[in-house]
Design a protein around this motif. Structure first.
Motif, mmCIF file in Angstrom:
data_model
loop_
_atom_site.group_PDB
_atom_site.id
_atom_site.type_symbol
_atom_site.label_atom_id
_atom_site.label_comp_id
_atom_site.label_asym_id
_atom_site.label_seq_id
_atom_site.Cartn_x
_atom_site.Cartn_y
_atom_site.Cartn_z
ATOM 1 N N MET A 1 0.783 -1.074 -0.204
ATOM 2 C CA MET A 1 0.085 -0.066 0.134
ATOM 3 C C MET A 1 1.049 1.421 0.019
ATOM 4 O O MET A 1 1.567 1.627 0.495
ATOM 5 C CB MET A 1 -0.899 -0.181 0.947
ATOM 6 C CG MET A 1 -1.898 1.234 1.260
ATOM 7 S SD MET A 1 -2.932 1.106 2.588
ATOM 8 C CE MET A 1 -4.116 -0.382 2.445
ATOM 9 N N LEU A 2 0.647 2.512 -0.369
ATOM 10 C CA LEU A 2 1.193 3.571 -0.885
ATOM 11 C C LEU A 2 0.977 4.236 0.380
ATOM 12 O O LEU A 2 -0.263 4.448 1.344
ATOM 13 C CB LEU A 2 0.649 4.304 -2.032
ATOM 14 C CG LEU A 2 1.023 5.766 -1.984
ATOM 15 C CD1 LEU A 2 2.816 5.531 -2.638
ATOM 16 C CD2 LEU A 2 1.159 6.971 -3.402
ATOM 17 N N SER A 3 2.234 4.531 1.051
ATOM 18 C CA SER A 3 2.052 5.741 1.803
ATOM 19 C C SER A 3 1.781 7.115 1.562
ATOM 20 O O SER A 3 3.359 7.283 0.748
ATOM 21 C CB SER A 3 3.483 5.187 3.083
ATOM 22 O OG SER A 3 3.550 3.398 3.664
ATOM 23 N N VAL A 4 1.598 7.709 1.897
ATOM 24 C CA VAL A 4 1.360 9.149 1.618
ATOM 25 C C VAL A 4 2.393 9.807 2.350
ATOM 26 O O VAL A 4 2.145 10.068 3.460
ATOM 27 C CB VAL A 4 -0.081 10.195 1.807
ATOM 28 C CG1 VAL A 4 0.326 11.361 1.156
ATOM 29 C CG2 VAL A 4 -1.008 9.148 0.284
ATOM 30 N N ILE A 5 3.290 10.766 2.406
ATOM 31 C CA ILE A 5 3.973 11.206 2.873
ATOM 32 C C ILE A 5 3.282 13.598 2.349
ATOM 33 O O ILE A 5 4.115 13.470 1.171
ATOM 34 C CB ILE A 5 5.698 11.503 1.792
ATOM 35 C CG1 ILE A 5 5.796 10.063 2.411
ATOM 36 C CG2 ILE A 5 6.599 12.338 2.848
ATOM 37 C CD1 ILE A 5 7.625 10.308 1.943
ATOM 38 N N PRO A 6 3.626 14.230 3.381
ATOM 39 C CA PRO A 6 3.059 15.194 3.205
ATOM 40 C C PRO A 6 3.703 16.134 2.931
ATOM 41 O O PRO A 6 3.489 17.197 2.042
ATOM 42 C CB PRO A 6 2.158 15.525 4.804
ATOM 43 C CG PRO A 6 2.267 14.349 5.769
ATOM 44 C CD PRO A 6 3.596 13.465 4.647
ATOM 45 N N ASN A 7 5.449 16.078 3.305
ATOM 46 C CA ASN A 7 6.128 17.240 2.706
ATOM 47 C C ASN A 7 7.469 16.300 2.723
ATOM 48 O O ASN A 7 8.295 15.864 2.676
ATOM 49 C CB ASN A 7 6.536 17.851 3.940
ATOM 50 C CG ASN A 7 5.506 18.524 4.355
ATOM 51 O OD1 ASN A 7 5.052 19.548 3.265
ATOM 52 N ND2 ASN A 7 5.045 18.890 5.802
ATOM 53 N N PRO A 8 7.572 15.214 1.047
ATOM 54 C CA PRO A 8 8.593 14.759 0.684
ATOM 55 C C PRO A 8 10.010 15.762 0.411
ATOM 56 O O PRO A 8 10.140 17.136 0.386
ATOM 57 C CB PRO A 8 7.943 14.587 -1.269
ATOM 58 C CG PRO A 8 7.120 15.593 -1.497
ATOM 59 C CD PRO A 8 6.379 16.080 0.102
ATOM 60 N N PRO A 9 10.767 14.354 0.745
ATOM 61 C CA PRO A 9 12.208 15.324 1.039
ATOM 62 C C PRO A 9 12.347 15.795 -0.348
ATOM 63 O O PRO A 9 12.360 15.315 -1.449
ATOM 64 C CB PRO A 9 13.179 14.529 1.286
ATOM 65 C CG PRO A 9 12.426 12.808 1.303
ATOM 66 C CD PRO A 9 11.027 12.999 1.379
ATOM 67 N N ARG A 10 13.220 16.482 -0.801
ATOM 68 C CA ARG A 10 13.639 17.349 -2.495
ATOM 69 C C ARG A 10 14.864 16.650 -2.394
ATOM 70 O O ARG A 10 16.115 16.772 -1.296
ATOM 71 C CB ARG A 10 13.152 18.786 -2.237
ATOM 72 C CG ARG A 10 12.090 18.961 -2.066
ATOM 73 C CD ARG A 10 12.043 21.049 -2.238
ATOM 74 N NE ARG A 10 12.031 21.365 -3.708
ATOM 75 C CZ ARG A 10 12.707 22.290 -4.242
ATOM 76 N NH1 ARG A 10 12.247 23.510 -3.486
ATOM 77 N NH2 ARG A 10 12.298 22.524 -5.444
ATOM 78 N N ILE A 11 15.116 16.410 -4.081
ATOM 79 C CA ILE A 11 16.780 16.155 -4.079
ATOM 80 C C ILE A 11 17.281 17.931 -4.006
ATOM 81 O O ILE A 11 17.007 18.557 -4.513
ATOM 82 C CB ILE A 11 16.321 15.915 -5.991
ATOM 83 C CG1 ILE A 11 15.508 14.525 -5.967
ATOM 84 C CG2 ILE A 11 18.098 15.925 -6.047
ATOM 85 C CD1 ILE A 11 15.844 13.939 -7.270
ATOM 86 N N ALA A 12 18.531 17.917 -2.902
ATOM 87 C CA ALA A 12 19.446 18.752 -3.016
ATOM 88 C C ALA A 12 21.293 18.107 -2.903
ATOM 89 O O ALA A 12 21.068 17.095 -3.096
ATOM 90 C CB ALA A 12 19.334 19.026 -1.794
ATOM 91 N N LEU A 13 21.618 19.324 -4.156
ATOM 92 C CA LEU A 13 22.994 19.467 -3.708
ATOM 93 C C LEU A 13 24.233 19.738 -2.882
ATOM 94 O O LEU A 13 23.871 21.032 -2.087
ATOM 95 C CB LEU A 13 23.404 19.809 -5.438
ATOM 96 C CG LEU A 13 22.124 20.222 -6.570
ATOM 97 C CD1 LEU A 13 23.213 20.843 -7.712
ATOM 98 C CD2 LEU A 13 22.949 18.223 -6.919
ATOM 99 N N PRO A 14 24.696 18.740 -2.437
ATOM 100 C CA PRO A 14 26.370 19.745 -1.578
ATOM 101 C C PRO A 14 26.572 21.126 -2.186
ATOM 102 O O PRO A 14 26.357 20.942 -3.448
ATOM 103 C CB PRO A 14 27.270 18.374 -1.234
ATOM 104 C CG PRO A 14 26.731 17.456 -2.626
ATOM 105 C CD PRO A 14 25.649 17.605 -3.015
ATOM 106 N N ILE A 15 27.059 21.938 -1.221
ATOM 107 C CA ILE A 15 27.180 22.904 -1.753
ATOM 108 C C ILE A 15 28.670 22.741 -0.914
ATOM 109 O O ILE A 15 29.090 22.841 -0.073
ATOM 110 C CB ILE A 15 26.837 24.328 -1.045
ATOM 111 C CG1 ILE A 15 24.869 23.855 -1.639
ATOM 112 C CG2 ILE A 15 27.541 25.435 -1.824
ATOM 113 C CD1 ILE A 15 23.823 25.451 -0.840
ATOM 114 N N VAL A 16 29.480 23.498 -2.200
ATOM 115 C CA VAL A 16 30.600 23.231 -1.404
ATOM 116 C C VAL A 16 31.364 23.906 -0.556
ATOM 117 O O VAL A 16 30.737 25.831 -0.974
ATOM 118 C CB VAL A 16 31.856 23.789 -2.517
ATOM 119 C CG1 VAL A 16 33.052 23.955 -2.401
ATOM 120 C CG2 VAL A 16 32.027 22.797 -3.845
#
Length: 232
Positions: A1-16
């Motif tokens: 069963m699909l679990s709904v995530i209210p605020n899914p994490p975004r893909i993010a780049l590390p910053i030097v």
């Protein structure tokens, strides 16, 4: 069963040089933006205006450091190509951005790869179909850490190279772009409202070619380091 995530994490780049991360929204790519590459693809760089395609943001494969990471060879292809590219990350958005102001919208730059199922793309071209299946494979957009414009500036020239098993395959210079980064942002903003978090893969020099399982790729851009991947 699909679990709904209210605020899914975004893909993010590390910053030097920072513990912060850059959240990614969309991934745009410009096609055939180096004259020599346009010619090797059978096109006339003097006649063709810039064009764009997109990759899903979750096609990014983040390569956080200098150590090599495994890169999955995708299914449904026997001709998987590398394309090293400078990636511009937008910190400001807008519509109809003038080219004279476009670089003010860039937050930073990174080394990226536009990996392509070339046989699938060739078939799509032959049948006048979209490129999605060719360009949007899982992990088809490897990308390194983001270098902020602050303290680094905007690169107008610099070597952009790729090697496979320590053999040079692509070698060009950022100054060879047909359409500058500012021009790309300005034109793209006439099609879409751009937003903070958008990435633009700015094109690849000549020398694109196939990579096989077990081979090691290193993509590097002067001033922005290198990313290393082993095809598995």
């Amino acid at each position: 069963m699909l679990s709904v995530i209210p605020n899914p994490p975004r893909i993010a780049l590390p910053i030097v040089g920072s513990e912060d991360f850059f959240p990614v929204r969309r991934v745009y790519c410009v096609g055939r933006n180096y004259a020599a590459h346009a010619r090797e693809m059978g096109k006339d760089p003097e006649r063709e205006p810039p064009f764009f395609f997109m990759k899903p943001a979750d096609a990014l494969q983040i390569v956080p450091g200098s150590e090599a990471v495994d890169h999955p060879y995708p299914p449904r292809t026997a001709n998987y190509h590398f394309e090293v590219e400078l990636v511009a990350a937008l910190g400001r958005g807008g519509r109809d951005i003038p080219a004279t102001e476009a670089l003010d919208h860039v937050y930073g730059y990174a080394v990226g790869l536009d990996m392509t199922r070339r046989d699938v793309q060739d078939e799509a071209k032959r049948l006048a179909r979209p490129w999605d299946l060719a360009k949007s494979a899982d992990a088809s957009a490897p990308i390194g850490p983001l270098h902020r414009v602050e303290g680094r500036g905007h690169p107008m020239r610099g070597a952009i190279v790729l090697s496979v098993d320590d053999i040079s395959r692509q070698a060009g210079d950022l100054s060879e772009m047909i359409w500058s980064i500012a021009d790309q942002i300005a034109l793209l903003s006439t099609y879409f409202e751009l937003h903070p978090g958008d990435l633009i893969f700015t094109g690849t020099p000549s020398g694109v070619g196939a990579v096989e399982r077990g081979q090691a790729m290193e993509a590097a851009i002067e001033g922005f380091g290198a990313i290393r991947l082993i095809v598995v």
